[in-house]
Design an enzyme around this catalytic site. Structure first.
Site, PDB file in Angstrom:
ATOM      1  N   GLU A 257       0.826  -1.217   0.000  1.00  0.00           N
ATOM      2  CA  GLU A 257       0.000   0.000   0.000  1.00  0.00           C
ATOM      3  C   GLU A 257       0.861   1.268   0.000  1.00  0.00           C
ATOM      4  O   GLU A 257       0.679   2.170   0.801  1.00  0.00           O
ATOM      5  CB  GLU A 257      -0.956  -0.015   1.200  1.00  0.00           C
TER       6      GLU A 257
ATOM      7  N   GLU B 134      -6.080  -7.078  -1.692  1.00  0.00           N
ATOM      8  CA  GLU B 134      -6.788  -7.110  -0.421  1.00  0.00           C
ATOM      9  C   GLU B 134      -8.206  -6.606  -0.667  1.00  0.00           C
ATOM     10  O   GLU B 134      -8.399  -5.451  -1.032  1.00  0.00           O
ATOM     11  CB  GLU B 134      -6.131  -6.216   0.633  1.00  0.00           C
TER      12      GLU B 134
END
Length: 1046
Positions: A196, A307
């Site tokens: 991320e 995710e």
């Protein structure tokens, strides 16, 4: 897409097919590889492994949140049984690298190699995500805590100090993973770089590169390649606000092979306010739009969600037991199908199993539980969310054509109900169709009925054709197929019931369809001229209504199944269609007969009834189908099996066959729990308890030892957050003290006149932290803490304390460190930022010392390598090992807790009969300890949890730590948080031996503290899982080396 939606009701079905084509579909998408191997490839549609298209349906679990390697098999068997074909793990740099130069990938749960070998054995692909930063609501986001001092430069850049820090870990992880890559005969298909990290650009509009961060990504990628990682390198964008690391978006430094985007549309936290900055105002069941983002960020790559929300974590102050119900089974049904609506073909649920933040694994945002409202609960139970997920994952495993589709249209024009939207996906090669239907306004939970317009090989149809309607009832979605291949000679032309799975048994198709309870279905099969239902064996209750309509070369069947049981429709060629309600589908399993990753249709059997089917194999020499799994209160099994299987064994035991017909076996299992005497099992009572002071440091006769105490003498820090200059640096990480409770000891002279009247303490410790202070053994008070505050300044008056007139005054401060924050805030300091004596004159402390984890003062920073450096803190009881099995104690200094301090327990029929009351007077810290035996027979899976409560509001200002055989498995702060139930896994608990239970209770109030503790059984299943010998090497005992850390 939004503007097109309003047009769809007014245009024809043919025109519909052009809408999404105009938005970017392409007949000639390039096939990509990384230039090192063609074993794993990808294009606009999906990933390909060894040339076969793969719809990736993965789930994440963290081995370091479940420190019992023998039970990793249990989790992976449940993942495989649900129909997932892949799973994902984070590695945790800090878990493996306790101090500079020390790496541990061998001890206990630090050795994750067995996970990769299990993936191979069970037949699951694997995605490795080694960080270096992982977030995961882990302490410092998974960084080693020695990295948080500021002396390693700017993290997540190409700073040489930071680079030198991560390289040893990164190199070793790569070396361990390399033999298990799919290119080397293993099952690892992807390797994620960073996490991320959407920071490629300083200005995304002009594509101005952030060179230090791009170089950092490139360094990680180059190091991975150098160490033999030749599978695709991937990355997960944190949101849809940026476009980093994609070769489709730029050719800049740091780009990876494949990118995806993470999304938590219903918030990653039970505290919904945490997500408004990313998601906007929370609206339950509001889906997000990803399709457009993918057309810009990665149009020639699969629509990939590394995710996607599997649940949410429960923060400090969150609701007892986890998040509200709007991330339960309905969420799984609606949101996961909506991803397919948007042509996503690679999904990894975060989390499929959350586990526990045992020890001090967690960042300050979350407490002990990391259940995450996952499909597999923290106690390893499976329930409605698991089964609802299984209804889709089994389908995506069987629907091979779903891995390559174009979205040829979407909108409200496909049905006769304006409240319903549909996406039409079509395989350009086989022309199989997938119609994803849902409420056009996804938060709606109304009951809607409709007919659906579909294009099929039999022409354009409106289905159902024989009356009735398709139903969407509540927060639901359906994927309805057309031209679904059933073999060489048959096709499922359409079905208004969802496909659960499909296989081939003895050369005959077995198709399994399901509908929600009380609903009806209709299907048309070409290649079969007749059908019948019912048979000489009882395959379940008779259906309410089954009708067969014969065609020239096809047959149509309408049906409404009972809620329980299964009905089998026989086609004229011997093939079968199994009809299930949702309730029955929850109990239906399709185990594979081999670990073939392609799950061939002819290597599957079908089993109805048990709580869980873990494995299936055919012993051809004995003509036996060997099943393993778990049974709760259902003792009937119906299995569709090949002719070679004339009998069944369940967990190694043969069972009498009730009936057999056309490959269907029915058998009755005996009640294994009753046979083992566990039907009415109750745990023994906890006790007798003994107790001991755990804060001798405030005593006037306490002797300070260099083995325990670090002299805080540093005057400068590399941390950008500078402390007050009136004292030495009192940040604990500067002195290699990182986790748990820390004790500060300061002295100041008694000669000042006039004397000080109080002290100001400004301490930072993360959300939910707290601290207490004593002067010359007398309590000054406490900062109790707040779930949302990570720093606090408090003035403590000396009015109720006695200053020494001769000799030094001793100030003792006990601090509860909740862990380091995430991302760039990981380097925010922990400890005292300001300590100032107050009064009419000027005063100065003469000396500061800090006590942390045993061994930290003498350089032995990983004194317990099996449990690891994040397990225990610096309380006296921890340092000397009172929490460990085998700690010696005598009757004189360990009094027995009075037996009348027991209360009835009304929480569980399987709990002990009474809860123990643990209390202490005044402000202080005590440790309570007992040893309790367990003797659970083999062949049983049992989950045990501890229940901690503090019902007296006048005495709930406490912080307690629960230790089970040396593992810290509960942080109980009832004044701040709401968690009361703490599951502890087998292996940490000894199911066939003595168990040492210890609780440290820190009273932060002069009124004292009181809490209760008991344990209870959450479930008992007869199981193939053996637990009696689990964890034998995971519970190292006390040694007398600990005594020097008093």
């Amino acid at each position: 897409m939004v503007s097109a939606k309003h047009l769809l009701s007014a245009i024809t079905l043919t025109a519909l097919a052009a809408v999404d084509v105009a938005q970017g579909e392409n007949d000639q998408w390039p096939l990509h590889s990384n230039g090192l191997t063609r074993t794993v490839e990808w294009d606009h549609y999906s990933f390909l492994v060894n040339g076969e298209r793969l719809f990736v349906f993965s789930g994440e679990f963290h081995y370091w949140r479940y420190p019992v390697p023998e039970l990793w098999r249990d989790l992976l068997e449940k993942i495989k049984a649900a129909g997932f074909n892949t799973f994902s793990i984070y590695n945790h740099w800090g878990f493996h690298n306790p101090s500079p130069g020390v790496l541990d990938f061998e001890t206990g749960s630090h050795n994750f190699t067995s996970i990769m070998t299990l993936a191979k054995e069970l037949g699951l692909y694997m995605i490795i995500r080694p960080g270096p930063y992982v977030n995961a609501e882990a302490n410092a986001g998974g960084y080693p805590l020695w990295l948080t001092t500021g002396e390693y430069g700017e993290l997540r850049t190409d700073d040489p100090s930071y680079t030198a820090a991560w390289k040893p870990y990164w190199t070793r992880v790569s070396e361990i993973v390399k033999p298990h890559l799919i290119t080397n005969g293993g099952n690892v298909i992807m390797y994620q770089i960073e996490n991320e990290f959407g920071d490629q650009w300083t200005n995304i509009g002009s594509k101005t590169l952030d060179k230090s961060k791009a170089n950092y990504m490139q360094l990680l990628e180059d190091a991975s390649r150098k160490n033999g990682i030749d599978v695709p390198l991937s990355h997960n964008s944190p949101n849809m606000f940026g476009y980093s690391w994609s070769k489709d978006f730029s050719n800049a430094t740091g780009n990876v092979d494949v990118v995806g985007v993470d999304s938590y549309p219903s918030c990653w936290s039970c505290n919904l306010s945490e997500c408004t900055g990313t998601n906007g105002e929370y609206v339950a069941y509001q889906v997000a739009e990803y399709y457009t983002y993918f057309t810009k960020q990665s149009p020639t790559q699969p629509n990939f969600m590394p995710e996607f929300q599997g649940g949410s974590y429960n923060p400090w102050g969150g609701p007892e037991g986890g998040c509200p119900s709007d991330i339960g089974a309905d969420f799984a049904n609606l949101f996961y199908r909506n991803l397919i609506y948007q042509r996503v073909t690679a999904i990894s649920l975060y989390m499929v199993f959350g586990g526990t933040n045992w020890g001090w694994l967690s960042a300050p945002v979350v407490a002990t539980s990391y259940d995450y409202s996952s499909p597999i609960s923290e106690n390893r139970a499976i329930g409605s969310k698991y089964h609802e997920t299984k209804l889709l994952t089994l389908f995506t495993r069987a629907a091979k054509d779903l891995a390559k589709t174009d979205r040829v249209g979407n909108g409200i024009g496909y049905t006769d109900n304006m409240a319903i939207t549909t996406a039409e996906l079509r395989n350009p090669d086989t022309h199989a169709g997938f119609y994803v239907t849902m409420h056009a306004h996804s938060p709606s939970n109304t009951l809607e009925r409709f007919t659906l317009k579909v294009n099929t090989s039999e022409g354009a149809l409106s289905i159902p054709r024989y009356g009735g309607a398709i139903t969407i009832n509540g927060h639901q979605s359906k994927i309805l197929v057309t031209d679904f291949p059933l073999g060489r000679n048959k096709t499922l032309v359409y079905s208004t019931a969802e496909v659960l799975t499909h296989g081939v048994v003895d050369g005959k198709d077995v198709l399994v369809l399901w509908v929600p309870n009380g609903e009806s279905g209709e299907f048309l099969i070409r290649g079969a001229k007749a059908a019948s239902f019912g048979s000489p064996i009882k395959e379940g209750p008779s259906p309410i209504n089954v009708k067969v309509y014969r065609g020239t070369n096809n047959v149509t069947v309408t049906f409404t199944p009972e809620e329980s049981g299964m009905t089998i429709v026989r086609l004229v060629d011997g093939s079968s269609v199994v009809l299930l309600s949702r309730k029955a589908a929850y109990r239906f399993w399709a185990p594979t007969l081999s670990n073939d990753l392609l799950t061939p249709a002819n290597e599957t059997v079908f089993v109805y009834g048990p709580y869980l089917v873990r494995s299936a194999a055919i012993n051809y020499s004995t003509k036996t189908l060997e099943l393993t799994g778990d049974v709760d209160d259902v003792h009937q099994i119906i299995a569709i099996v090949p002719r070679q299987a004339e009998r069944i064994t369940w967990n190694g035991k043969g069972f009498s066959r009730i009936a057999s017909n056309f490959g269907v076996l029915e058998l009755s299992l005996w009640d294994d729990l009753k046979a083992k005497g566990l039907k009415d099992f109750k745990l023994p009572a906890l006790g007798p308890w003994r107790y001991h002071d755990s804060l001798p440091e405030i005593g006037v006769d306490y002797v300070v030892s260099d083995e325990t105490w670090v002299s805080a003498t540093k005057t400068t820090t590399s941390n950008t957050d500078k402390p007050d200059t009136g004292n030495p640096v009192l940040y604990v990480d500067e002195y290699a003290i990182h986790v748990g409770n820390h004790i500060f000891r300061a002295t100041f002279p008694s000669t000042a006149s006039p004397p000080p009247t109080g002290v100001l303490l400004n301490i930072t410790g993360g959300n939910a932290f707290g601290y207490s202070a004593w002067l010359n053994s007398q309590s000054l008070g406490s900062y109790l803490g707040l779930s949302y505050s990570g720093a606090a300044a408090t003035i403590f008056s000396f009015a109720n304390a006695t200053l020494n007139t001769d000799g030094d005054n001793v100030l003792v401060v006990v601090m509860d460190n909740s862990g380091h924050d995430l991302r760039e805030a990981a380097v925010a300091p922990r400890g005292i930022t300001n300590a100032t004596l107050l009064g009419p004159a000027t005063y100065k402390f003469t000396e500061w010392k800090i006590a942390g984890t045993a061994g930290s003062a003498s350089g032995n920073r990983n004194i317990d390598p099996v449990r690891g450096p994040l397990n225990e803190g610096g309380l006296f009881a921890e340092r000397v090992g009172m929490h460990l099995p085998g700690y010696p104690y005598g009757d004189d200094d360990w009094p027995i807790l009075r037996q009348h301090q027991l209360r009835p327990n009304n929480h569980s029929t399987n709990s002990s009969s009474s809860a123990s009351v643990l209390s202490l007077d005044g402000a202080g810290i005590s440790v309570f300890r007992t040893v309790v035996p367990l003797h659970i027979p083999d062949g049983v899976d049992m989950s045990i949890s501890f229940r901690l409560k503090a019902d007296n509001p006048d005495k709930n200002r406490l912080r307690a730590l629960l230790f089970v055989n040396g593992y810290q498995y509960g942080r109980f702060s009832p004044y701040i948080g709401n968690q009361v139930l703490f599951p502890v896994p087998p292996g940490v608990l000894d199911y066939d031996g003595d168990n040492t239970i210890a609780v440290t209770v820190w009273s932060q109030s002069i009124e004292g503290a009181e809490m209760t503790i008991d344990w209870e059984v959450e479930y008992i299943h007869a199981s193939s899982l053996g637990l009696t010998k689990v964890g034998e090497g995971l519970r190292p005992a006390w040694t007398d080396e600990r005594l020097k850390y008093a």
